[in-house]
Scaffold this motif. Structure first.
Motif, PDB file in Angstrom:
ATOM      1  N   GLY A 271     -49.111 -44.282 -75.444  1.00 24.89           N
ATOM      2  CA  GLY A 271     -48.242 -43.952 -74.316  1.00 24.89           C
ATOM      3  C   GLY A 271     -48.962 -44.101 -72.994  1.00 24.89           C
ATOM      4  N   GLY A 272     -50.251 -43.716 -72.962  1.00 24.22           N
ATOM      5  CA  GLY A 272     -51.028 -43.907 -71.738  1.00 24.22           C
ATOM      6  C   GLY A 272     -51.211 -45.370 -71.401  1.00 24.22           C
ATOM      7  N   VAL A 273     -51.330 -46.215 -72.420  1.00 28.03           N
ATOM      8  CA  VAL A 273     -51.504 -47.655 -72.204  1.00 28.03           C
ATOM      9  C   VAL A 273     -50.262 -48.264 -71.572  1.00 28.03           C
ATOM     10  CG1 VAL A 273     -51.817 -49.880 -73.365  1.00 28.03           C
ATOM     11  CG2 VAL A 273     -53.193 -47.901 -74.065  1.00 28.03           C
ATOM     12  N   ILE A 274     -49.065 -47.833 -72.010  1.00 34.68           N
ATOM     13  CA  ILE A 274     -47.819 -48.458 -71.536  1.00 34.68           C
ATOM     14  C   ILE A 274     -47.126 -47.619 -70.463  1.00 34.68           C
ATOM     15  CG2 ILE A 274     -47.502 -49.617 -73.740  1.00 34.68           C
ATOM     16  CD1 ILE A 274     -45.307 -47.581 -74.394  1.00 34.68           C
ATOM     17  N   GLY A 275     -47.745 -46.501 -70.046  1.00 35.54           N
ATOM     18  CA  GLY A 275     -47.173 -45.695 -68.971  1.00 35.54           C
ATOM     19  C   GLY A 275     -46.022 -44.808 -69.387  1.00 35.54           C
ATOM     20  N   ALA A 276     -46.040 -44.346 -70.632  1.00 36.47           N
ATOM     21  CA  ALA A 276     -45.006 -43.421 -71.124  1.00 36.47           C
ATOM     22  C   ALA A 276     -45.696 -42.114 -71.504  1.00 36.47           C
ATOM     23  CB  ALA A 276     -44.260 -44.019 -72.319  1.00 36.47           C
ATOM     24  N   GLY A 277     -45.514 -41.071 -70.688  1.00 35.75           N
ATOM     25  CA  GLY A 277     -46.237 -39.818 -70.912  1.00 35.75           C
ATOM     26  C   GLY A 277     -45.479 -38.781 -71.695  1.00 35.75           C
ATOM     27  N   GLY A 669     -46.796 -55.822 -76.779  1.00 41.04           N
ATOM     28  CA  GLY A 669     -46.083 -56.096 -78.014  1.00 41.04           C
ATOM     29  C   GLY A 669     -45.174 -54.990 -78.480  1.00 41.04           C
ATOM     30  N   GLU A 670     -45.098 -53.890 -77.716  1.00 41.36           N
ATOM     31  CA  GLU A 670     -44.215 -52.794 -78.113  1.00 41.36           C
ATOM     32  C   GLU A 670     -42.754 -53.191 -77.948  1.00 41.36           C
ATOM     33  OE1 GLU A 670     -44.876 -52.135 -73.662  1.00 41.36           O
ATOM     34  OE2 GLU A 670     -46.013 -52.875 -75.391  1.00 41.36           O
ATOM     35  N   LEU A 671     -41.919 -52.660 -78.836  1.00 43.57           N
ATOM     36  CA  LEU A 671     -40.480 -52.871 -78.739  1.00 43.57           C
ATOM     37  C   LEU A 671     -39.866 -51.639 -78.099  1.00 43.57           C
ATOM     38  CD1 LEU A 671     -39.812 -54.236 -82.357  1.00 43.57           C
ATOM     39  CD2 LEU A 671     -40.264 -55.571 -80.280  1.00 43.57           C
ATOM     40  N   ARG A 672     -39.171 -51.826 -76.988  1.00 41.34           N
ATOM     41  CA  ARG A 672     -38.530 -50.712 -76.288  1.00 41.34           C
ATOM     42  C   ARG A 672     -37.022 -50.906 -76.432  1.00 41.34           C
ATOM     43  NH1 ARG A 672     -42.686 -49.092 -71.486  1.00 41.34           N
ATOM     44  NH2 ARG A 672     -41.597 -47.117 -71.770  1.00 41.34           N
ATOM     45  N   ILE A 673     -36.427 -50.050 -77.259  1.00 39.85           N
ATOM     46  CA  ILE A 673     -35.037 -50.217 -77.681  1.00 39.85           C
ATOM     47  C   ILE A 673     -34.154 -49.241 -76.907  1.00 39.85           C
ATOM     48  CG2 ILE A 673     -33.466 -50.116 -79.649  1.00 39.85           C
ATOM     49  CD1 ILE A 673     -35.969 -50.632 -81.421  1.00 39.85           C
ATOM     50  N   ARG A 674     -33.120 -49.758 -76.278  1.00 40.46           N
ATOM     51  CA  ARG A 674     -32.188 -48.942 -75.501  1.00 40.46           C
ATOM     52  C   ARG A 674     -30.758 -49.407 -75.761  1.00 40.46           C
ATOM     53  NH1 ARG A 674     -35.120 -48.340 -69.541  1.00 40.46           N
ATOM     54  NH2 ARG A 674     -37.130 -47.549 -70.321  1.00 40.46           N
ATOM     55  N   LYS A 675     -29.817 -48.580 -75.322  1.00 38.83           N
ATOM     56  CA  LYS A 675     -28.420 -48.998 -75.404  1.00 38.83           C
ATOM     57  C   LYS A 675     -28.200 -50.166 -74.461  1.00 38.83           C
ATOM     58  CE  LYS A 675     -25.095 -46.115 -75.778  1.00 38.83           C
ATOM     59  NZ  LYS A 675     -24.098 -45.043 -75.563  1.00 38.83           N
ATOM     60  N   ALA A 676     -27.452 -51.133 -74.930  1.00 34.55           N
ATOM     61  CA  ALA A 676     -27.208 -52.332 -74.123  1.00 34.55           C
ATOM     62  C   ALA A 676     -26.409 -51.987 -72.876  1.00 34.55           C
ATOM     63  CB  ALA A 676     -26.474 -53.365 -74.950  1.00 34.55           C
TER      64      ALA A 676
END
Length: 676
Positions: A271-277, A669-676
């Motif tokens: 999370g620290g790498v991709i800015g998600a705390g 390479g992370e997949l960030r999945i959200r509602k379209a």
């Protein structure tokens, strides 16, 4: 560096070599656990490693299933039922149920049967004075009983022994004289902290872990050396902090819950790498779903944790809640005719029906195979071929009037609702809004199930990190080497107490320094804290910071100020007029280690789009079959977007996007999945 996470179904092995991440997944040998570890270590090339970091749920599973060695418990005369009484707390579901009993109580499944719990005639006062001397003649008579019973280990917890250990020390000598050199744990060494039941239960767990992990550690170390390994073997504790294996075996209760904690550390680091705390972490494996939380980049750490309701262990731990929801969760029909998923699991042996190795009951894995989500020819990196016909037969054998299509559909939806309930419960317990948190999906089954949970928990997004099937093992190569010590001493924090508090910290730091290897002494950092309370309170506020250096009157004043700040932050109230009492003093010797680095994924040339490998048919998700594009994760590039329904495959996991979702591929390479 190599990290190994031994689960109930699979053993995950991760190696970091020249910045490259290598992974291996092998089936766990539940009878001889080290065999699976050594098999994975040999396959990944352990001979070239300098560090081998290990976490396991083997001891935890033994406690839960009660597949335990026979041990005895010695305590002050008149108090042998302390292990049955516990803290007398009931869960919510037991408050109005007169038939409710503790899982570890005498009326249910005690850890130590009552006939093996013996009272010893002695008594210490609260300040450590001797009220009744240790009766050695009576002690030897009790030990003679235990000798006839054939106990394999002994746990000793005398009242107020955390203040004065003389009686426990002598009692240990008598045990060895009468019973031989069997494992013996005394509470004044294992957990010299106040509150008798937690100290007693921790000491009992310590004896079990000595018996479970003692010879295992020797066999593992010997096996690694035979494979050419010449580095340090470290074990992870309940906060996923590392400690040398020989030091871990001094007090092995600290490693009982290591596996699930490693996933939380891995999530916090990534999370620290991709800015998600702010993260809600869900590790969905073969047997369970382990849920934890990271806020502002830090895992939620407790001073104690529960193995079962009210079964306490005094160890620093990442707070992890486990529910019976994994790929091996059994699909059953209750006596009332309702379809249920979990908490029972097929595990690795006999496994889901589709494995074809003896399992006959349907599981979540069988469900996803019949839906078309799992590739029968590519399971576990192509190491296993699954048989959909066996899955179909298992579902058809269920004793229910539901149609076949309903059985499969309901099994999938009930499974994801079980996970959603566990995630929401964690958020509610901590008073956070899931909309402010990302849901991290890892474990072999996490990416397959968690995207379908997104709309139920209303989290901001689902993050599927690289190598999700072995993500907890990655946490073991992102952890620091940490040696910890703690002492309880009820002390009003005043200028007069400075000298005694300074002696406590000095002795703990000296003891920890002696454990360090010479190469680590120049890079160690000592971190002090204490658990305190307002005078007259029952429960403490933990982890109050303590100044470095000599504890002077000014340092004590700072400790008091830090307490009031922390208390106000937690409770919203400030009572500076009331005196503060220190209860437990803690020190950590932290040797910072290199962390795993996630490579940056290249971007796709402008105008190009990811190409699916084929089109799949997803069945039983809705009233009609759905067409879903299949992608290989290795072919994706940073910035790619994939619309659901879709399946993204990789060697050790499968990500399933439901209709109405979009996956964005991040820089690492992370997949960030959200509602379209």
């Amino acid at each position: 560096m190599i990290g190994v996470d031994v689960g109930g179904t699979f053993t995950d092995v991760v190696a970091i070599e020249n910045g490259e991440i290598k992974t291996v997944k092998v089936a766990t040998d539940v009878r001889t656990t080290e065999r699976g570890v050594l098999k994975g270590a040999e396959e990944i090339g352990v001979g070239a490693a300098e560090v081998f970091n290990h976490a396991s749920t083997h001891g935890l599973n033994a406690i839960i299933t009660r597949r335990l060695p026979k041990i005895a418990f010695l305590t002050t005369d008149g108090h042998r039922d302390i292990l049955d009484v516990g803290r007398t707390w009931r869960p919510v579901e037991g408050l109005t149920n007169p038939a409710w009993r503790r899982s570890y109580g005498d009326a249910n499944r005690p850890l130590v049967p009552r006939y093996l719990r013996r009272g010893i005639r002695e008594r210490l006062t609260a300040d450590g004075g001797v009220l009744i001397p240790l009766d050695e003649e009576q002690t030897r008579a009790e030990l003679a009983v235990l000798r006839r019973c054939g106990v394999e280990g002994v746990a000793i917890c005398l009242l107020n022994a955390y203040v004065n250990d003389h009686h426990e020390e002598r009692l240990r000598q008598l045990v060895h004289e009468e019973l031989g050199q069997i494992p013996v744990s005394i509470s004044s060494e294992v957990s010299p902290l106040a509150k008798e039941f937690a100290r007693a239960s921790t000491t009992v767990i310590d004896v079990f872990m000595r018996l479970i992990y003692g010879e295992y550690t020797e066999r593992l170390d010997s096996g690694l050396r035979e494979l050419g390994f010449g580095g340090d073997l470290n074990f992870a504790d309940c906060a996923a902090q590392l400690v040398r294996s020989d030091v871990a075996m001094e007090h092995p209760f600290r490693i009982v819950f290591a596996g699930p904690a490693a996933g939380t550390v891995s999530s916090a680091h990534f999370g620290g790498v991709i800015g998600a705390g702010n993260l809600l972490c869900a590790d969905v494996g073969g047997t369970s779903c382990d849920i934890s939380m990271v806020t502002d980049g830090n895992p939620f750490v407790n001073t104690t944790f529960e193995l079962e309701h009210d079964l306490i262990v005094n160890a620093l731990s990442n707070e992890v809640s486990s529910i019976g929801a994994g790929g091996g969760s059994l699909v059953t029909i209750s006596p009332a005719g309702e379809l249920k998923v979990g908490p029972g699991s097929a595990g690795a042996d006999p496994g889901p029906a589709c494995y074809g190795i003896g399992g006959t009951q349907p599981t979540t894995t069988d469900t996803c195979l019949l839906m078309g989500i799992i590739d029968p020819d590519g399971f576990a990196g192509g190491r296993m071929k699954l048989d959909p016909e066996l899955s179909r037969q298992a579902f058809e054998q269920l004793d229910t009037k539901l149609s076949f299509e309903q059985r499969v559909s309901y099994a999938f939806n009930i499974g994801i609702n079980n996970i959603a309930e566990g995630v929401v419960n964690i958020a509610i317990q901590h008073g956070v809004d899931p909309r402010d948190y990302s849901l991290v999906a890892y474990g072999a089954a996490g990416p397959m199930l968690l995207p379908a949970v997104l709309d139920l928990v209303h989290a901001a997004e689902v993050i599927v990190p690289p190598h999700p099937g072995l993500f907890s093992a990655l946490g073991l190569v992102s952890s620091d080497l940490v040696y910890a010590d703690s002492r309880s001493a009820y002390t009003l924090l005043s200028a007069e107490a400075a000298e005694s508090i300074d002696k406590v910290y000095a002795s703990m730091e000296q003891r920890l320094s002696e454990r360090l290897k010479e190469k680590d002494r120049g890079k160690v950092t000592f971190v002090r804290s204490f658990d305190g309370r307002l005078a007259g309170q029952t429960w403490e506020t933990p982890f109050i910071s303590v100044p470095d250096g000599e504890i002077t009157a000014e340092a004590v004043e700072r400790m008091v100020s830090n307490f009031h700040d922390a208390y106000a932050e937690r409770s919203g109230n400030r009572f500076e007029a009331l005196p503060v009492q220190g209860v437990t003093y803690r020190v950590q010797a932290v040797v910072h280690a290199d962390k795993v680095e996630y490579p940056v994924l290249p971007e796709r040339p402008a105008g190009e789009r990811p190409e699916p490998t084929r089109t799949l048919t997803i069945r039983h998700l809705s009233e009609t079959d759905l067409e879903a594009a299949e992608y290989q994760r290795a072919d994706l590039r940073a910035g790619d977007e994939i619309a659901g329904p879709a399946v993204i495959r990789e060697p050790l996991s499968t990500t399933f996007l439901v209709p109405g979702q979009t996956a964005h591929v991040g820089a690492h390479g992370e997949l960030r999945i959200r509602k379209a």
